[in-house]
Motif scaffolding. Structure first.
Motif, mmCIF file in Angstrom:
data_model
loop_
_atom_site.group_PDB
_atom_site.id
_atom_site.type_symbol
_atom_site.label_atom_id
_atom_site.label_comp_id
_atom_site.label_asym_id
_atom_site.label_seq_id
_atom_site.Cartn_x
_atom_site.Cartn_y
_atom_site.Cartn_z
ATOM 1 N N ASN A 250 -6.388 -32.057 11.441
ATOM 2 C CA ASN A 250 -6.092 -33.457 11.168
ATOM 3 C C ASN A 250 -7.087 -33.994 10.141
ATOM 4 N N ASP A 385 -6.255 -36.065 18.758
ATOM 5 C CA ASP A 385 -5.406 -35.805 17.593
ATOM 6 C C ASP A 385 -4.961 -34.349 17.587
ATOM 7 N N ALA A 447 -4.025 -41.524 14.740
ATOM 8 C CA ALA A 447 -4.368 -40.669 15.899
ATOM 9 C C ALA A 447 -3.181 -40.562 16.853
#
Length: 453
Positions: A250, A385, A447
């Motif tokens: 991420n 995440d 998120a």
């Protein structure tokens, strides 16, 4: 490339032990690319305490291959690799002893995860493999069997690579590769990179990191460096030897790692292109009439900022949204200059803080609501995440407004409070830049989940 191994032996006198089982995982720093697992007939009896510990007995090994029958495969899978093991001195000594009996000099570089974990995980009370993986939440099967222990060492080593923010492990590997031969061409380097989110490290011919960057597509971004015509791109093109990378799964962790590792490693071409990413910020101050005013100003480290922005345009657009969402006055947020009322009051969209029609206490409650929601101070949260693969998640811990670090965990390992997370956390230092990165990321609702505690 790394050859991560574990060996089980018969026990007995020093240098008289025989191998009963061996497991080797060839690891490129990101994933296992080859493996070799086999029982081995040591041609000598196993000590009783070893049978009890490993479950391997003499009867199981009668039909197993002898060491000379697996030696060639061991040489092949470990060729051009750094040998990694938990207590590497022991495993390396056993291997060299067995090869010496065959008249072959087995010689390679080694890395010990006991020594690495002592350096990178000093807070752990024990650095034995079993206790360490339990404390770090690393799943483990077949303890005291070569395949189980070697796989646990792979997962531990992967975590240690994440912890090594000074990049000593990877730089050491590159230096050994430099001694072996010619640098790959730029096109070969690009082909070796993934089209995934992460951080990349551009190394020169001495193995030194000369540039660190992050991207949602590592391959595409590095290609831009190699085809760019700017001064820094041309210098990178002339000096690059190789590029290493770390997938992060991420953008938040990529942003955090990039910011922190630039500060730690100080790559020369990051310093050339250095700029303040957050040069504008929103502050609050009380005016002479008692009203809390929001102001967009150039970032001032002496003041307590609420939110920060890359440029004035972004900040101004955000301030318009904040003014509307919290029913604030454009005059008191600096968006409309007037000696009397703001324009919004003329069209009945402002209830009159600019003219004293509502009291400071009533108006300030709305401003404070905005501040409380967005101010980082005293915030406690875990930001969940995506991980680096479908079976993994990441977690970023913020405690009392301070960024504590991040971790990756298996989906079957439930993270719901900070104490569980702290066992596997890769701790990092916190500063205003990291705070701004996290705030901006949350503000954009990127998120998967945020746990407040």
């Amino acid at each position: 490339m790394y050859a991560i191994l574990d060996i089980e032996t018969t026990g007995g006198q020093f240098n008289e032990e025989g191998i009963t089982e061996i497991a080797i995982y060839k690891f490129d720093g990101h994933q296992i690319v080859d493996q070799f697992i086999s029982l081995v007939n040591p041609e000598i009896p196993i000590q009783p305490f070893v049978v009890k510990l490993t479950g391997i007995n003499n009867a199981m090994l009668r039909s197993a291959p002898k060491f000379h029958e697996v030696a060639k495969r061991i040489v092949e899978i470990t060729a051009d690799c750094v040998l990694v093991a938990h207590n590497a001195d022991f495993d390396y000594r056993i291997l060299r002893t067995e090869f010496r009996r065959l008249g072959y000099d087995f010689n390679t570089k080694t890395l010990c995860t006991v020594e690495l974990s002592k350096k990178l995980l000093p807070e752990q009370t024990s650095h034995s493999l079993g206790k360490l993986v339990r404390a770090l939440g690393i799943p483990m099967a077949d303890r005291h069997r070569a395949s189980g222990d070697a796989m646990a060492t792979v997962k531990l080593f992967k975590m240690l690579l994440d912890k090594d923010v000074e990049k000593e492990i990877i730089t050491g590997l590159i230096k050994s590769e430099i001694q072996k031969g010619i640098a790959p061409k730029l096109l070969d380097i690009i082909e070796s990179l993934p089209s995934k989110t992460g951080v990349y490290y551009i190394h020169n011919e001495e193995g030194k990191i000369i540039f660190i960057g992050k991207s949602r597509n590592i391959k595409k971004r590095v290609n831009q460096h190699f085809t760019g015509i700017t001064r820094s791109s041309k210098k990178i093109q002339s000096e690059v030897y190789t590029v290493t990378f770390e997938e992060t799964g991420n953008e938040l962790i990529a942003l955090i790692k990039e910011a922190q590792e630039i500060k730690i490693n100080k790559p020369i071409y990051n310093r050339m292109s250095r700029k303040n990413h957050f040069s504008w910020a929103i502050y609050s101050e009380k005016d002479s009439d008692g009203y809390l005013r929001l102001k967009l100003q150039k970032t001032d480290g002496r003041k307590k900022e609420i939110l920060s922005y890359i440029n004035a345009a972004d900040g101004k657009n955000a301030l318009y949204s904040i003014t509307e969402n919290y029913q604030l006055c454009q005059k008191l947020t600096g968006l409309y200059e007037s000696k009397t009322n703001c324009f919004q009051q003329t069209i009945n969209e402002c209830d009159g803080a600019c003219t004293g029609a509502i009291s400071p206490s009533e108006y300030n409650l709305r401003v404070q609501s905005f501040i409380d929601k967005n101010c980082f101070d005293n915030k406690n949260m875990i930001i969940i995440d995506k991980g680096r693969n479908v079976n993994e998640r990441s977690a970023v811990l913020v405690e009392n407004g301070v960024y504590k670090g991040y971790a990756y965990y298996d989906l079957n390992y439930q993270i719901n409070n900070p104490e569980i997370l702290k066992n596997i956390l890769i701790p990092m230092y916190s500063n205003k830049e990291i705070q701004r990165i996290i705030q901006t990321y949350i503000r954009k609702n990127k998120a998967l989940k945020i746990i407040h505690f």
